[in-house]
Design a protein around this motif. Structure first.
Motif, short mmCIF file in Angstrom:
data_model
loop_
_atom_site.label_atom_id
_atom_site.label_comp_id
_atom_site.label_asym_id
_atom_site.label_seq_id
_atom_site.Cartn_x
_atom_site.Cartn_y
_atom_site.Cartn_z
N GLN A 104 -18.80 -12.67 4.13
CA GLN A 104 -19.24 -11.37 3.63
C GLN A 104 -18.36 -10.25 4.17
N HIS A 105 -17.97 -10.35 5.45
CA HIS A 105 -17.10 -9.33 6.03
C HIS A 105 -15.74 -9.34 5.35
N VAL A 106 -15.19 -10.53 5.10
CA VAL A 106 -13.89 -10.62 4.42
C VAL A 106 -13.99 -10.02 3.02
N LEU A 107 -15.06 -10.36 2.30
CA LEU A 107 -15.25 -9.82 0.95
C LEU A 107 -15.37 -8.29 0.98
N ASP A 108 -16.16 -7.77 1.90
CA ASP A 108 -16.35 -6.32 2.01
C ASP A 108 -15.03 -5.60 2.27
N ARG A 109 -14.23 -6.16 3.19
CA ARG A 109 -12.96 -5.52 3.53
C ARG A 109 -11.98 -5.60 2.36
N ARG A 110 -11.98 -6.71 1.62
CA ARG A 110 -11.08 -6.83 0.47
C ARG A 110 -11.48 -5.85 -0.64
N LEU A 111 -12.77 -5.71 -0.87
CA LEU A 111 -13.23 -4.78 -1.90
C LEU A 111 -12.93 -3.33 -1.52
N THR A 112 -13.14 -3.01 -0.24
CA THR A 112 -12.85 -1.66 0.23
C THR A 112 -11.36 -1.36 0.11
N THR A 113 -10.52 -2.34 0.46
CA THR A 113 -9.07 -2.17 0.35
C THR A 113 -8.66 -2.01 -1.10
N ALA A 114 -9.28 -2.79 -1.99
CA ALA A 114 -8.98 -2.69 -3.42
C ALA A 114 -9.34 -1.31 -3.95
N THR A 115 -10.47 -0.78 -3.52
CA THR A 115 -10.89 0.56 -3.96
C THR A 115 -9.87 1.61 -3.55
N ALA A 116 -9.38 1.51 -2.31
CA ALA A 116 -8.38 2.47 -1.84
C ALA A 116 -7.09 2.35 -2.66
N MET A 117 -6.70 1.12 -3.00
CA MET A 117 -5.49 0.92 -3.80
C MET A 117 -5.66 1.48 -5.20
N LEU A 118 -6.84 1.29 -5.80
CA LEU A 118 -7.09 1.77 -7.16
C LEU A 118 -6.99 3.30 -7.25
N ARG A 119 -7.21 3.99 -6.18
CA ARG A 119 -7.19 5.45 -6.18
C ARG A 119 -5.79 6.02 -5.94
N ARG A 120 -4.84 5.14 -5.61
CA ARG A 120 -3.48 5.62 -5.34
C ARG A 120 -2.70 5.78 -6.66
N PRO A 121 -1.73 6.69 -6.69
CA PRO A 121 -0.94 6.91 -7.91
C PRO A 121 -0.24 5.65 -8.41
N GLU A 122 0.26 4.82 -7.49
CA GLU A 122 1.00 3.62 -7.90
C GLU A 122 0.13 2.61 -8.63
N ALA A 123 -1.20 2.74 -8.51
CA ALA A 123 -2.10 1.80 -9.19
C ALA A 123 -2.02 1.93 -10.70
N ALA A 124 -1.58 3.10 -11.18
CA ALA A 124 -1.51 3.34 -12.62
C ALA A 124 -0.55 2.38 -13.31
N SER A 125 0.47 1.90 -12.59
CA SER A 125 1.46 1.00 -13.17
C SER A 125 1.16 -0.46 -12.88
N MET A 126 0.00 -0.75 -12.27
CA MET A 126 -0.37 -2.12 -11.92
C MET A 126 -1.59 -2.56 -12.74
N THR A 127 -1.67 -3.86 -12.98
CA THR A 127 -2.86 -4.39 -13.63
C THR A 127 -3.95 -4.60 -12.58
N ILE A 128 -5.18 -4.70 -13.04
CA ILE A 128 -6.29 -4.97 -12.12
C ILE A 128 -6.09 -6.31 -11.45
#
Length: 330
Positions: free
Chosen positions: A234-258
């Protein structure tokens, strides 16, 4: 002294012994060995020192932990962690394969319990004792240690010894060392979290890998995380999801697929990522990225308007100053 050294090296662990006087050494031991444990009664009327040196550990590893309970006299315990004086009613738990030195006064007595590491690991999840642990026994304090002392004392009496049940001994040691979980758990938890943080993008990250890195068993690691209301997965999943959220909010995420973002955070399945993300945040990952893009665009537009307004204001002010200067000359 050579006989004392040879006897202790044969029965307890490889030791270097030396007397502190020229007097003839006077001491005796009673040893009882079971399948996973060895307990001893020791008394010595001659002041002396024993050492568990690095070369002895290399040549004669014990793969065990030992508990020393002082019954009479004084003893010092010296290791890389410092020096402590132990008196009657005090004990130390230490790893046999970490260097140490012990020194004893005259008329010294103690009981000891040596337990094989695999038995300790099976019960407590501890692979090693990183630093010696000191505590007290006797009277109304530390009933677990008192019970251990009673069992060792009964088993090492030369007159009618009573052998204990070995499972009982092991469980008592488990509970005794478990009393220190409040001290060790925060350190283990912090180390585990650091390891997880450094390996989030590793799709093979598992509780087994984290436990090996920390130096405890997966079962013990599970107890450490349970103490803060979560689990390793659960801790690993939480940290991965939180990290993904931070990446999705960055400008470079616009050129990446989900899928690319999910992979960078250690997910091997886009379906698992999408389902977990929606359950955790109540929206899709694409929604988070789209909103972040819109917010950046709005912020950029607002800045542009603000700058244009500042330019217009500056131009008007300049023209006003110019007209005022002409009027003054007239």
């Amino acid at each position: 002294m050579k006989l004392w050294q040879a006897h202790n090296s044969e029965t307890l662990m490889g030791l270097h012994c030396r007397a502190l006087t020229d007097a003839r050494f006077d001491g005796a031991t009673v040893n009882v060995e079971l399948a996973r444990t060895l307990f001893s009664r020791v008394h010595a009327n001659t002041a002396h020192v024993i050492e568990r040196r690095p070369e002895l550990i290399t040549r004669q590893p014990e793969d065990a932990v030992v508990l020393f309970f002082v019954l009479a006299g004084e003893a010092f315990y010296y290791s890389s962690d410092g020096v402590r004086i132990l008196r009657r009613g005090q004990f130390v738990v230490c790893d046999c394969d970490r260097p140490f030195m012990r020194g004893f006064s005259r008329h010294f007595q103690e009981l000891s319990l040596k337990i094989h590491r695999h038995a300790l690991f099976d019960q407590t999840g501890l692979m090693r004792i990183q630093a010696p642990r000191f505590a007290e026994f006797g009277g109304h304090q530390n009933p677990l240690a008192n019970r251990l002392v009673d069992l060792i004392d009964a088993a090492t009496h030369t007159d009618g010894p009573r052998l204990p049940d070995e499972d009982t001994l092991v469980r008592l040691v488990e509970r005794l060392l478990g009393d220190d979980d409040g001290v060790d758990a925060p350190r283990h938890l912090a180390a585990a979290r650091r390891y997880v943080e450094d390996h989030l993008n590793d799709p093979s990250l598992s509780a087994q890998k984290v436990a090996s890195a920390v130096g405890i068993s997966p079962r013990h690691l599970s107890r450490v995380f349970a103490s803060v209301g979560t689990s390793v997965p659960q801790h690993v999943l939480d940290r991965r999801l939180t990290t993904a959220t931070a990446m999705l909010r960055r400008p470079e995420a616009a050129s990446m697929t989900i899928a690319e973002i999910a992979k960078r955070c250690g997910f091997t399945s886009i379906t698992h990522f999408s389902r977990s993300f929606s359950q955790r945040f109540g929206e899709r990952a694409s929604d988070v990225r789209r909103r972040a893009t819109q917010q950046r665009a709005l912020a950029s537009s607002t800045v542009s308007v603000h700058r244009r307004d500042m330019f217009v204001d500056s131009a008007i002010a300049a023209e006003s100053r110019h007209n005022g200067a002409i009027a003054d000359r007239s």
